[in-house]
Write an enzyme that holds these catalytic residues in place. Structure first.
Site, mmCIF file in Angstrom:
data_model
loop_
_atom_site.group_PDB
_atom_site.id
_atom_site.type_symbol
_atom_site.label_atom_id
_atom_site.label_comp_id
_atom_site.label_asym_id
_atom_site.label_seq_id
_atom_site.Cartn_x
_atom_site.Cartn_y
_atom_site.Cartn_z
ATOM 1 N N LYS A 206 0.842 -1.198 0.000
ATOM 2 C CA LYS A 206 0.000 0.000 0.000
ATOM 3 C C LYS A 206 0.878 1.248 0.000
ATOM 4 O O LYS A 206 0.678 2.155 -0.787
ATOM 5 C CB LYS A 206 -0.898 -0.064 1.248
ATOM 6 C CG LYS A 206 -1.907 1.036 1.366
ATOM 7 C CD LYS A 206 -2.886 0.690 2.496
ATOM 8 C CE LYS A 206 -3.642 1.907 2.968
ATOM 9 N NZ LYS A 206 -4.566 1.581 4.065
ATOM 10 N N GLU A 212 10.572 -4.653 4.540
ATOM 11 C CA GLU A 212 10.681 -6.048 4.108
ATOM 12 C C GLU A 212 10.362 -6.177 2.619
ATOM 13 O O GLU A 212 11.090 -6.816 1.859
ATOM 14 C CB GLU A 212 9.693 -6.933 4.897
ATOM 15 C CG GLU A 212 10.014 -7.082 6.374
ATOM 16 C CD GLU A 212 9.405 -5.998 7.239
ATOM 17 O OE1 GLU A 212 9.049 -4.917 6.710
ATOM 18 O OE2 GLU A 212 9.289 -6.222 8.453
ATOM 19 N N GLY A 267 -5.009 -2.525 5.373
ATOM 20 C CA GLY A 267 -4.172 -3.626 4.883
ATOM 21 C C GLY A 267 -4.790 -4.989 5.142
ATOM 22 O O GLY A 267 -4.912 -5.827 4.240
ATOM 23 N N ARG A 268 -5.229 -5.224 6.371
ATOM 24 C CA ARG A 268 -5.737 -6.560 6.717
ATOM 25 C C ARG A 268 -7.151 -6.814 6.194
ATOM 26 O O ARG A 268 -7.703 -7.887 6.421
ATOM 27 C CB ARG A 268 -5.655 -6.763 8.232
ATOM 28 C CG ARG A 268 -6.351 -5.694 9.062
ATOM 29 C CD ARG A 268 -5.958 -5.814 10.536
ATOM 30 N NE ARG A 268 -6.463 -4.715 11.339
ATOM 31 C CZ ARG A 268 -5.882 -3.522 11.455
ATOM 32 N NH1 ARG A 268 -4.761 -3.268 10.791
ATOM 33 N NH2 ARG A 268 -6.386 -2.590 12.232
ATOM 34 N N GLU A 353 -4.662 -7.499 15.273
ATOM 35 C CA GLU A 353 -4.231 -6.155 14.907
ATOM 36 C C GLU A 353 -5.415 -5.186 15.026
ATOM 37 O O GLU A 353 -5.233 -4.009 15.296
ATOM 38 C CB GLU A 353 -3.670 -6.146 13.477
ATOM 39 C CG GLU A 353 -2.665 -5.031 13.248
ATOM 40 C CD GLU A 353 -1.832 -5.231 11.987
ATOM 41 O OE1 GLU A 353 -0.607 -5.307 12.092
ATOM 42 O OE2 GLU A 353 -2.409 -5.307 10.896
ATOM 43 N N HIS A 384 -3.941 -34.183 17.692
ATOM 44 C CA HIS A 384 -2.792 -34.966 18.152
ATOM 45 C C HIS A 384 -1.721 -34.064 18.731
ATOM 46 O O HIS A 384 -0.582 -34.497 18.920
ATOM 47 C CB HIS A 384 -2.232 -35.788 16.991
ATOM 48 C CG HIS A 384 -3.207 -36.825 16.526
ATOM 49 N ND1 HIS A 384 -3.192 -38.121 16.999
ATOM 50 C CD2 HIS A 384 -4.259 -36.741 15.685
ATOM 51 C CE1 HIS A 384 -4.181 -38.797 16.427
ATOM 52 N NE2 HIS A 384 -4.857 -37.978 15.635
ATOM 53 N N LYS A 512 9.324 -0.864 14.604
ATOM 54 C CA LYS A 512 9.856 -0.482 13.287
ATOM 55 C C LYS A 512 10.882 0.636 13.434
ATOM 56 O O LYS A 512 11.939 0.606 12.830
ATOM 57 C CB LYS A 512 8.717 0.060 12.408
ATOM 58 C CG LYS A 512 7.916 -0.962 11.670
ATOM 59 C CD LYS A 512 7.118 -0.230 10.581
ATOM 60 C CE LYS A 512 5.842 -0.929 10.240
ATOM 61 N NZ LYS A 512 4.942 -0.147 9.400
HETATM 62 C C1 G6Q Z 1 -2.630 -4.262 8.093
HETATM 63 C C2 G6Q Z 1 -1.422 -3.539 8.407
HETATM 64 C C3 G6Q Z 1 -0.133 -4.178 7.898
HETATM 65 C C4 G6Q Z 1 0.236 -3.829 6.482
HETATM 66 C C5 G6Q Z 1 1.698 -4.207 6.256
HETATM 67 C C6 G6Q Z 1 2.151 -3.980 4.848
HETATM 68 O O1 G6Q Z 1 -3.732 -3.884 8.351
HETATM 69 O O2 G6Q Z 1 -1.560 -2.237 8.006
HETATM 70 O O3 G6Q Z 1 -0.127 -5.562 8.061
HETATM 71 O O4 G6Q Z 1 -0.602 -4.471 5.592
HETATM 72 O O5 G6Q Z 1 2.497 -3.483 7.139
HETATM 73 O O6 G6Q Z 1 2.031 -2.637 4.511
HETATM 74 P P1 G6Q Z 1 2.202 -2.158 3.035
HETATM 75 O O7 G6Q Z 1 1.119 -2.752 2.222
HETATM 76 O O8 G6Q Z 1 2.138 -0.668 3.070
HETATM 77 O O9 G6Q Z 1 3.548 -2.653 2.561
#
Ligand code: G6Q
Length: 548
Positions: A206, A212, A267-268, A353, A384, A512
């Site tokens: 996003k 990462e 994001g989620r 989250e 198990h 972070k």
């Molecule tokens: C989800 C969070 C988080 C996000 C990641 C990746 O709700 O905001 O998990 O999706 O940190 O972020 P980017 O899509 O900006 O790389």
């Protein structure tokens, strides 16, 4: 400004809990012959049995009153209307618009977002069609055989979970892979068997600044260019899903190959947006639309059903009942379906989250438990492994059992065995086994009385362990959409009950920031910042052996 615990509805629930906390579910069934019938519900092909819970009809009535007291219906209305309910980030929360198949206008600050959404969907459809037909080729003219999604968190877990869940709908000659961890092993091991000429990367971020993802994307670009040499190859082998056109261009991706989304998609909650591109490539665009349609039918249900018939609300209220009155601290998600193996991890992010918060909208510290730890593994593996603790441990662990009536892979009696375990576990968890039953069983097996008495203590199960059972006819794109949306709205409802903002995630920031400080120290080989003694010692140890 007050906390939900101060409402008369909460206090009524507390009194009610004190009255029924010793009740046995089996007695509740005996006392109310209509219970099983009353506590089941079918929505959009999803059958829910919630009768095996420590609730009575009176409990449910009191829970619905609490939902009314916190104005759940008003919050639902505001979410669907595009109000900026994520007030700490001043954003609307409109994943429901992404799958609004009715096309009913949804406005943010007066602007209907549906044309924007439909525009991106059309571009996705065209691109997906080209990749799947072989019309979109790599730099050397060969068709794409492998798609690698590079993203993390919300830009990874959803598409990864859905692609695994819908594997039966995928083609052998077009494989989708997911790389998220900044650990080089993830990328290296994924690329090891791939051919740069036939690999397409989707950089899903996003913000397009996530450490990462950008690190993995840069290394993937190096891998590609090492083989294909020409920088122009990047445009054939990389596409982006992002809201940040500037950074996408800076990376070398043509914005013609960028699929956008908007700040009102968390994001989620983003798998329904262009973040779902790897899903659409994997299963085809029409099937991706079915996934959206499934979610939309759950949205319509959640938006319009009265509380006593509202599946997400019911599950949310019962979950809250355990968290806040029975002091449950975790919630298990147990799919009896190998294809849903990533569902627990996906919901772990979605729930933890969203509802891992400690202040209300107004910034007041809560005096009650909020989101539980969400965890789980597919059955029957879990049986198990960790079910022992659910059956005989000291904690109450409410659990959701999820399964399908038909398997995509009918093989002998595998599926009947799988589902027999599902049903048996929910029955065993509720019923338990008394000391006398355990004793009688062992005496019947011929054990001497003294030994039988000792063992009976160990073989007693308290029972009364709550479960929800969720059954679908078959795991299809549509039913999966219904299921995911069910959980999304369950999370939303609990956030409303607890008076917290489920749509920000400030808790991920601090680590972070510190990681950036430490990275610089590791790169320079010199510790500059004021660390605590433990962290300093760790860094020194790491650097000493790294240098050696
Ligand atoms: C989800 C969070 C988080 C996000 C990641 C990746 O709700 O905001 O998990 O999706 O940190 O972020 P980017 O899509 O900006 O790389």
């Amino acid at each position: 400004m007050s906390l939900v615990t101060q409402t008369p509805q909460w206090q009524a629930l507390q009194r009610h809990w004190d009255e029924i906390k010793e009740a046995r579910m089996q007695d509740l069934f005996a006392a109310d012959p209509g219970r099983a019938q009353a506590m089941q519900l079918t929505v959009a092909g999803l059958y829910l049995d919630y009768a095996k819970n420590l609730v009575t009809r009176e409990t449910l009535g009191l829970l619905f009153e609490l939902a009314e007291a916190v104005d759940l219906q008003g919050w639902i209305r505001r979410m669907f209307a595009g109000d900026r309910i994520n007030h700490t980030e001043h954003r609307a929360v409109l994943h429901v618009a992404l799958r609004n198949r009715s096309n009913r206008p949804i406005r943010v600050e007066g602007e209907d977002v549906m044309p924007l959404i439909n525009g991106v969907l059309t571009r996705m459809e065209q691109f997906v069609g080209r990749v799947r037909s072989g019309d979109w080729t790599g730099q050397t003219g060969r068709r794409i055989t492998d798609v690698v999604n590079i993203g993390i968190g919300g830009s990874n877990l959803g598409p990864k979970m859905v692609c695994a869940a819908l594997a039966p709908y995928q083609r052998e000659d077009l494989r989708v892979h997911f790389v998220s961890n900044v650990d080089g092993t993830h990328l290296v091991e994924t690329l090891r068997r791939l051919d740069p000429e036939t690999t397409l990367f989707i950089v899903a971020s996003k913000t397009f600044t996530t450490q990462e993802t950008m690190t993995n994307a840069a290394s993937a670009r190096d891998w590609l260019l090492a083989a294909l040499k020409e920088p122009a190859a990047v445009a054939r082998h990389f596409v982006a899903v992002s809201t940040n056109a500037e950074q996408v261009t800076a990376f070398g991706i043509d914005t013609a190959n960028m699929f956008g989304f908007w700040d009102w998609v968390g994001g989620r909650y983003s798998l329904w947006s262009a973040i779902g591109l790897p899903i659409a490539i994997a299963i085809g665009f029409e099937r991706f639309v079915e996934l959206l349609e499934g979610a939309h039918s759950m949205d319509e249900h959640f938006r319009t059903a009265e509380l006593p018939d509202n599946m997400p609300a019911i599950l949310a209220l019962i979950g809250m009942w355990y968290a806040n009155f029975a002091q449950a601290r975790t919630h298990a998600v147990l799919p009896y379906d190998e294809s849903l193996r990533f569902l627990p991890a996906y919901l772990q992010q979605g729930d933890m989250e969203s509802n891992g918060k400690r202040v209300t909208h107004e910034g007041l510290a809560v005096d009650y438990t909020t989101g539980p730890v969400v965890w789980g593994e597919p059955g029957t593996d879990g049986q198990h492994a960790f079910y022992q603790l659910i059956h005989q441990g000291t904690q109450l662990i409410p659990a959701d059992f999820i399964g399908a009536i038909h398997s995509h892979n009918e093989l002998g009696d595998h599926h009947l065995k799988l589902m027999a375990n599902f049903f048996a576990q929910t029955e065993a968890l509720m019923r338990g086994r008394t000391f006398d039953e355990a004793l009688a069983e062992m005496l019947a097996a011929g054990l001497p009385e003294e030994r039988a008495r000792l063992l009976a203590h160990h073989r007693t199960f308290p029972g009364n362990r709550p479960t929800n059972s969720i059954l679908m006819e078959r795991l299809t794109p549509r039913t999966l959409g219904v299921l995911i949306a069910l959980y999304e709205h369950r999370i939303f409802t609990q956030g409303v009950l607890w008076g917290i903002n489920s749509f920000d995630q400030w808790g991920v920031e601090l680590g972070k920031q510190l990681a950036n400080v430490i990275l610089e120290e590791l790169q320079r080989g010199r510790i500059k910042a004021a660390h605590d003694a433990s962290t300093r010692a760790l860094l020194e140890h790491f650097m000493r052996y790294r240098d050696a």
